[in-house]
Design a protein around this motif. Structure first.
Motif, PDB file in Angstrom:
ATOM      1  N   PHE A  22       2.075   1.530   5.178  1.00  0.00           N
ATOM      2  CA  PHE A  22       2.255   0.157   4.695  1.00  0.00           C
ATOM      3  C   PHE A  22       0.995  -0.682   4.927  1.00  0.00           C
ATOM      4  O   PHE A  22       0.673  -1.568   4.130  1.00  0.00           O
ATOM      5  CB  PHE A  22       3.464  -0.492   5.367  1.00  0.00           C
ATOM      6  CG  PHE A  22       4.756  -0.245   4.648  1.00  0.00           C
ATOM      7  CD1 PHE A  22       5.172  -1.101   3.649  1.00  0.00           C
ATOM      8  CD2 PHE A  22       5.545   0.844   4.956  1.00  0.00           C
ATOM      9  CE1 PHE A  22       6.373  -0.880   2.968  1.00  0.00           C
ATOM     10  CE2 PHE A  22       6.741   1.076   4.293  1.00  0.00           C
ATOM     11  CZ  PHE A  22       7.154   0.219   3.296  1.00  0.00           C
ATOM     12  N   PHE A  25      -1.208   0.283   2.108  1.00  0.00           N
ATOM     13  CA  PHE A  25      -0.747  -0.372   0.883  1.00  0.00           C
ATOM     14  C   PHE A  25      -1.283  -1.794   0.797  1.00  0.00           C
ATOM     15  O   PHE A  25      -1.781  -2.232  -0.242  1.00  0.00           O
ATOM     16  CB  PHE A  25       0.790  -0.469   0.854  1.00  0.00           C
ATOM     17  CG  PHE A  25       1.534   0.824   0.942  1.00  0.00           C
ATOM     18  CD1 PHE A  25       0.902   2.038   0.693  1.00  0.00           C
ATOM     19  CD2 PHE A  25       2.877   0.837   1.275  1.00  0.00           C
ATOM     20  CE1 PHE A  25       1.607   3.227   0.782  1.00  0.00           C
ATOM     21  CE2 PHE A  25       3.591   2.015   1.355  1.00  0.00           C
ATOM     22  CZ  PHE A  25       2.951   3.218   1.115  1.00  0.00           C
ATOM     23  N   SER A  29      -3.953  -3.116  -1.929  1.00  0.00           N
ATOM     24  CA  SER A  29      -3.338  -3.970  -2.948  1.00  0.00           C
ATOM     25  C   SER A  29      -3.904  -5.381  -2.956  1.00  0.00           C
ATOM     26  O   SER A  29      -4.254  -5.919  -4.014  1.00  0.00           O
ATOM     27  CB  SER A  29      -1.816  -4.045  -2.731  1.00  0.00           C
ATOM     28  OG  SER A  29      -1.236  -2.774  -2.799  1.00  0.00           O
ATOM     29  N   TYR A  58      -1.162  -2.094 -11.149  1.00  0.00           N
ATOM     30  CA  TYR A  58       0.294  -2.045 -10.962  1.00  0.00           C
ATOM     31  C   TYR A  58       1.052  -1.369 -12.092  1.00  0.00           C
ATOM     32  O   TYR A  58       2.186  -0.947 -11.893  1.00  0.00           O
ATOM     33  CB  TYR A  58       0.829  -3.459 -10.735  1.00  0.00           C
ATOM     34  CG  TYR A  58       0.434  -4.025  -9.395  1.00  0.00           C
ATOM     35  CD1 TYR A  58       0.944  -3.486  -8.220  1.00  0.00           C
ATOM     36  CD2 TYR A  58      -0.465  -5.086  -9.297  1.00  0.00           C
ATOM     37  CE1 TYR A  58       0.576  -3.999  -6.982  1.00  0.00           C
ATOM     38  CE2 TYR A  58      -0.828  -5.604  -8.062  1.00  0.00           C
ATOM     39  CZ  TYR A  58      -0.311  -5.056  -6.908  1.00  0.00           C
ATOM     40  OH  TYR A  58      -0.670  -5.556  -5.684  1.00  0.00           O
ATOM     41  N   TYR A  61       2.561   2.039 -11.432  1.00  0.00           N
ATOM     42  CA  TYR A  61       3.877   2.229 -10.829  1.00  0.00           C
ATOM     43  C   TYR A  61       4.922   2.555 -11.899  1.00  0.00           C
ATOM     44  O   TYR A  61       5.822   3.364 -11.673  1.00  0.00           O
ATOM     45  CB  TYR A  61       4.303   0.977 -10.064  1.00  0.00           C
ATOM     46  CG  TYR A  61       3.557   0.775  -8.768  1.00  0.00           C
ATOM     47  CD1 TYR A  61       3.847   1.554  -7.660  1.00  0.00           C
ATOM     48  CD2 TYR A  61       2.568  -0.194  -8.647  1.00  0.00           C
ATOM     49  CE1 TYR A  61       3.175   1.377  -6.463  1.00  0.00           C
ATOM     50  CE2 TYR A  61       1.889  -0.381  -7.457  1.00  0.00           C
ATOM     51  CZ  TYR A  61       2.203   0.408  -6.371  1.00  0.00           C
ATOM     52  OH  TYR A  61       1.526   0.232  -5.196  1.00  0.00           O
ATOM     53  N   LEU A 118      -0.699   5.228  -4.839  1.00  0.00           N
ATOM     54  CA  LEU A 118       0.219   4.335  -4.124  1.00  0.00           C
ATOM     55  C   LEU A 118       1.656   4.497  -4.608  1.00  0.00           C
ATOM     56  O   LEU A 118       2.597   4.340  -3.831  1.00  0.00           O
ATOM     57  CB  LEU A 118      -0.216   2.883  -4.313  1.00  0.00           C
ATOM     58  CG  LEU A 118      -1.163   2.313  -3.253  1.00  0.00           C
ATOM     59  CD1 LEU A 118      -1.548   0.888  -3.604  1.00  0.00           C
ATOM     60  CD2 LEU A 118      -0.544   2.360  -1.873  1.00  0.00           C
ATOM     61  N   GLN A 122       4.569   4.825  -2.049  1.00  0.00           N
ATOM     62  CA  GLN A 122       5.621   3.800  -2.008  1.00  0.00           C
ATOM     63  C   GLN A 122       7.002   4.420  -2.212  1.00  0.00           C
ATOM     64  O   GLN A 122       7.986   3.998  -1.596  1.00  0.00           O
ATOM     65  CB  GLN A 122       5.367   2.742  -3.091  1.00  0.00           C
ATOM     66  CG  GLN A 122       4.195   1.826  -2.817  1.00  0.00           C
ATOM     67  CD  GLN A 122       4.611   0.560  -2.069  1.00  0.00           C
ATOM     68  OE1 GLN A 122       5.600   0.542  -1.369  1.00  0.00           O
ATOM     69  NE2 GLN A 122       3.830  -0.485  -2.242  1.00  0.00           N
ATOM     70  N   ASN A 149       2.006  -4.416   6.232  1.00  0.00           N
ATOM     71  CA  ASN A 149       1.466  -4.567   4.886  1.00  0.00           C
ATOM     72  C   ASN A 149       0.697  -5.871   4.729  1.00  0.00           C
ATOM     73  O   ASN A 149      -0.460  -5.888   4.284  1.00  0.00           O
ATOM     74  CB  ASN A 149       2.624  -4.491   3.888  1.00  0.00           C
ATOM     75  CG  ASN A 149       2.171  -4.625   2.441  1.00  0.00           C
ATOM     76  OD1 ASN A 149       1.945  -5.717   1.960  1.00  0.00           O
ATOM     77  ND2 ASN A 149       2.057  -3.507   1.763  1.00  0.00           N
TER      78      ASN A 149
END
Length: 431
Positions: A22, A25, A29, A58, A61, A118, A122, A149
């Motif tokens: 985390f 991440f 990010s 993103y 994802y 990621l 995640q 995070n």
């Protein structure tokens, strides 16, 4: 996934490793908060084009979450985590040729590759931390992971700005539009090359973390919840609480990244330079950490995670309306800015516990479909890609303050899910 599978020592080891994930991440990010205004200058971009940074990162994802769940099913959690870190290392290395050619498309490819790694991590981490212990304490555990995070998120823009920005850059940025074409191109080339060393370091660290996980004692955990109650279900889309929860995640993360990644440009509209505004994303993340601390303290001892979600969704809606409607100059933390920017920063507090509240409600009752359900929720992170682009379009066609109206319908839906949407367990009850 059964918490009894792990003994106490294995549980602590697992939480420690997931906490490290985390942290990574957050660092990878939230550095976008600096990359967006920096690329806007160095690559001469519009608001819309600069938010392609968040989009490329993103949207991965959406593309990679379900493939990630199949990868994890094939190779297991542990090897999947290692592969995820190594994919991210490749993405970081792509910044080197991108910088030497000052090629924005290759930067975007590197960001997409980072996001793909990621997506794998995640999918593992959020399911793992949700299911590893008592259900009613899931939001509390997620809050602890959130501190890892967002703590990294506070450090990332500051560390990255320290690595790439110089004290003389304020004057340099003002001079760039006045330069002749040759001098401007040379100056912009020098600016973009500053990202090479930081991303080589990032790639090396990501590779080493992947190597550490490969040889770590992180245990494999398999679901034991092949419950008869879900034998009639043919897939995750038959769980309305999950599907509606994925939409809530989509909108929630979009509000989060808008607050963090646009605040520097918003301050710029009030006359603050990039160097003066570089700490503002850290203020949003600090507010988020305060929210996590509230969650750890209050859930479930004084308030249930569902009730906290309901409260936070209403607070988020209120703050988003204040950002859009209130205008008043204030002096705070050494800045003379419109008060709306501080309402924007404060959105971090409720946003901290919205994510933590949605996950356990969305995964409730999934049993053997929990892994696929987790992947679907991770797909919702593409909201980080889509909503900033919508914000950028509105900002270009109107102004950066008006564009924050994008936040209002997002929070309205989250209020709906918190009070009503999560209770739907069958689509038949909706017809």
């Amino acid at each position: 996934m059964n918490s009894q599978v792990l003994d106490r020592r294995s549980t602590y080891i697992s939480i420690g490793i997931i906490g490290t994930m985390f942290f990574v991440f957050g660092f990878i990010s939230w550095v976008n908060a600096i990359l967006i205004p920096y690329f806007k200058i160095a690559c001469e971009l519009t608001n819309f084009q600069s938010y392609l940074v968040a989009f490329a990162f993103y949207i991965s994802y959406l593309v990679m979450s379900l493939p990630s769940s199949y990868l994890l099913k094939r190779v297991g959690y542990k090897r999947g985590i290692t592969i995820g870190f190594w994919i991210m290392a490749v993405g970081a290395l792509l910044f080197v040729p991108a910088a030497y050619g000052r090629t924005y498309l290759i930067f975007l490819l590197g960001l997409f590759t980072l996001g793909s790694g990621l997506a794998v991590l995640q999918t593992v981490a959020n399911l793992y931390i949700t299911m590893i212990g008592e259900k009613e304490r899931a939001a509390q555990r997620i809050s602890i992971m959130g501190i890892c995070n967002k703590g990294a998120g506070i450090l990332a823009p500051l560390a990255f700005s320290w690595a790439i920005l110089r004290p003389s850059d304020n004057e340099l940025f003002k001079q760039i539009p006045l330069m002749d074409e040759v001098t401007r191109a040379q100056t912009l080339d020098e600016l973009i090359l500053r990202v090479v060393v930081p991303y080589i370091v990032v790639a090396s660290v990501l590779f080493l973390i992947g190597l550490f996980v490969k040889y770590s004692p992180l245990p494999e955990i398999e679901s034991e919840e092949d419950d008869k109650a879900n034998e009639s279900k043919s897939g995750v889309f038959q769980f309305p609480n999950l599907v509606l929860g994925a939409v809530a995640i989509f909108l929630h993360v979009g509000t989060q990244v808008i607050a963090i990644d646009t605040i520097i440009n918003y301050a710029g509209s009030m006359g603050l330079s990039l160097l003066e505004a570089k700490a503002l994303p850290s203020y949003v993340l600090t507010a988020t950490i305060c929210g996590y601390l509230l969650g750890i303290t209050l859930i479930p001892a004084l308030i249930s995670q569902k009730r906290m979600l309901q409260i936070c969704s209403l607070v988020g809606l209120t703050l988003s309306l204040l950002v859009c409607l209130v205008t008043y100059q204030v002096d705070w933390l050494g800045h003379h800015l419109d008060i709306s920017i501080w309402f924007l920063a404060m959105i971090g507090v409720p946003n901290a516990l919205i994510w933590a509240g949605i996950w356990p409600l969305a995964l409730d009752g999934l049993g053997k479909y929990a892994k696929q359900g987790s992947a679907l929720l991770i797909m919702g992170l593409c909201g980080n890609a889509v909503l900033p682009m919508i914000y950028g379009l509105v900002a270009d066609s109107h102004d950066v303050k008006t564009a924050y109206w994008v936040l209002v319908p997002c929070f309205l839906y989250i209020v709906f899910y918190a009070f009503i949407g999560h209770r739907f367990k069958s689509w038949k009850k909706l017809t």
